[in-house]
Design a protein around this motif. Structure first.
Motif, short mmCIF file in Angstrom:
data_model
loop_
_atom_site.label_atom_id
_atom_site.label_comp_id
_atom_site.label_asym_id
_atom_site.label_seq_id
_atom_site.Cartn_x
_atom_site.Cartn_y
_atom_site.Cartn_z
N LYS A 1 41.94 -19.83 5.44
CA LYS A 1 40.80 -20.11 4.55
C LYS A 1 39.54 -19.39 5.02
O LYS A 1 38.82 -18.78 4.23
CB LYS A 1 40.51 -21.62 4.48
CG LYS A 1 41.68 -22.45 3.98
CD LYS A 1 41.34 -23.93 3.93
CE LYS A 1 41.05 -24.56 5.27
NZ LYS A 1 42.20 -24.61 6.20
N LEU B 1 41.18 -24.68 -0.49
CA LEU B 1 41.99 -25.78 0.02
C LEU B 1 43.22 -25.16 0.70
O LEU B 1 43.62 -24.06 0.37
CB LEU B 1 42.43 -26.61 -1.19
CG LEU B 1 42.68 -28.09 -1.07
CD1 LEU B 1 41.42 -28.81 -0.67
CD2 LEU B 1 43.17 -28.64 -2.41
N VAL C 1 39.61 -24.51 -7.82
CA VAL C 1 39.97 -24.92 -6.47
C VAL C 1 41.18 -24.08 -6.07
O VAL C 1 42.26 -24.23 -6.66
CB VAL C 1 40.30 -26.42 -6.43
CG1 VAL C 1 40.81 -26.83 -5.06
CG2 VAL C 1 39.06 -27.24 -6.81
N ARG D 1 38.03 -32.87 1.91
CA ARG D 1 39.28 -33.03 2.64
C ARG D 1 39.90 -34.40 2.41
O ARG D 1 41.00 -34.66 2.89
CB ARG D 1 38.97 -32.92 4.13
CG ARG D 1 39.45 -31.64 4.77
CD ARG D 1 39.11 -31.80 6.24
NE ARG D 1 39.74 -30.84 7.08
CZ ARG D 1 39.28 -29.63 7.33
NH1 ARG D 1 38.21 -29.19 6.73
NH2 ARG D 1 39.90 -28.85 8.18
N THR E 1 44.56 -34.77 2.70
CA THR E 1 44.04 -33.64 1.92
C THR E 1 44.99 -33.20 0.81
O THR E 1 44.55 -32.87 -0.28
CB THR E 1 43.71 -32.46 2.86
OG1 THR E 1 42.91 -32.94 3.94
CG2 THR E 1 42.93 -31.38 2.13
N GLN E 2 46.29 -33.23 1.10
CA GLN E 2 47.23 -32.77 0.08
C GLN E 2 47.11 -33.51 -1.26
O GLN E 2 47.25 -32.88 -2.31
CB GLN E 2 48.66 -32.83 0.61
CG GLN E 2 49.29 -31.44 0.59
CD GLN E 2 50.62 -31.39 1.30
OE1 GLN E 2 51.13 -32.39 1.82
NE2 GLN E 2 51.20 -30.21 1.32
N CYS F 1 44.11 -23.11 -3.81
CA CYS F 1 44.91 -23.75 -2.78
C CYS F 1 45.90 -22.75 -2.19
O CYS F 1 46.78 -22.25 -2.88
CB CYS F 1 45.64 -24.96 -3.34
SG CYS F 1 46.46 -25.86 -2.02
N TYR G 1 46.31 -33.43 7.28
CA TYR G 1 46.29 -32.60 6.07
C TYR G 1 47.26 -33.16 5.04
O TYR G 1 46.92 -33.34 3.88
CB TYR G 1 46.64 -31.14 6.41
CG TYR G 1 46.75 -30.31 5.16
CD1 TYR G 1 45.60 -29.94 4.46
CD2 TYR G 1 47.99 -29.95 4.62
CE1 TYR G 1 45.68 -29.23 3.27
CE2 TYR G 1 48.08 -29.25 3.45
CZ TYR G 1 46.93 -28.88 2.77
OH TYR G 1 47.01 -28.20 1.58
#
Ligand code: AP5
Ligand code: ZN
Length: 218
Positions: A13, A6, A112, A90, A181-182, A114, A177
């Motif tokens: 990424k 993420l 995950v 996402r 996504t955040q 980040c 994002y």
């Protein structure tokens, strides 16, 4: 490992996914790469044409199309060697759908990861990105330049700028994002799966930092 990567667009990424795969040998799935591979299809389906148009503007592709692309690759999710999901989920809807899909396959996410970096640094990474037209190797004009200007080190082909790396699309991608996504960070933190990694420094340093953080987490 069964991992999700993420982080904001341009944080690195894809670069880390490549390094991680070389090191731990998992199956790498990038929805961005899957869609870009469809750019040369002569007669794309209506859904795919809409997706490619959304991508050019920096918008998100529909959850339905993303998840059906992922489900078509269930063999990757089931693979005993683990997997690395890069750019998916996402949205919260995608995260929930992924959870259901993995549940059906009787597998679970380990972590995950980040990646975090201040916004202006991310924009610089995106603006300087160049990609090989043939083998898709990723370079950066100052941080990771090719040996020969504008030519791929691996296959001697031309380098190009991605068509969603222009300022308008970058702005939209950053905004989406933050909005869509955040919130996944909280979602995965609540599940005890979130591993935050500082994305400052060179790619190899970040790789080692990621592996250390994973060892600590698991
Ligand atoms: P996607 O391809 O996933 O793009 P993204 O998330 O915007 O991420 P990027 O590929 O731009 O960046 P990255 O973090 O991989 O950075 P990279 O390693 O290349 O998605 C594209 C589009 O597809 C989306 O906008 C959307 O339309 C659609 N899409 C995809 N998945 C979707 C989904 N699940 N739902 C809905 N829509 C979806 O690095 C960037 C640059 O920095 C490079 O030049 C690199 O060389 C350089 N760099 C990397 N690491 C370092 C470092 N440590 N130091 C200095 N430079 C570095
Ligand atoms: Zn190449």
């Amino acid at each position: 490992y069964r991992l999700v990567l993420l982080g904001p667009p341009g944080v690195g990424k894809g670069t880390q996914a490549q390094l991680l795969c070389n090191r731990i040998g998992t199956c790498h799935l990038s929805t961005g790469d899957l869609f870009r591979a469809c750019q040369n299809i002569e007669e794309p389906s209506t859904a795919m044409a809409a997706a490619l148009e959304a991508m050019r503007r920096g918008e998100l592709v529909s959850d339905e199309l993303v998840m059906s692309m992922l489900r078509e690759r269930a063999s990757c999710l089931r693979c005993g060697g683990g997997f690395l999901l890069d750019g998916i989920p996402r949205t919260l809807a995608q995260a929930e759908s992924l959870e259901a899909t993995l549940h059906d396959l009787a597998v679970d996410l380990d972590a995950v990861i980040c990646y975090a970096l201040p916004l202006e640094r991310v924009v610089d990474r995106l603006g300087g990105r160049r990609t090989c037209v043939s083998c898709k190797s990723v370079y950066h004009v100052s941080a990771n330049p090719p040996k020969d200007e504008d030519t791929c080190d691996h296959c001697d082909e031309d380098l190009m700028q991605r068509d969603d790396d222009h300022p308008d699309a970058i702005r939209v991608r950053m905004q989406l994002y933050t909005q869509a996504t955040q919130p996944l960070m909280d979602y995965y933190a609540e599940q005890g799966k979130l591993v935050a990694v500082d994305a400052d420094g060179g790619p190899e340093d970040i790789l080692e930092r990621t592996l250390d953080a994973l060892r600590d987490h698991l």
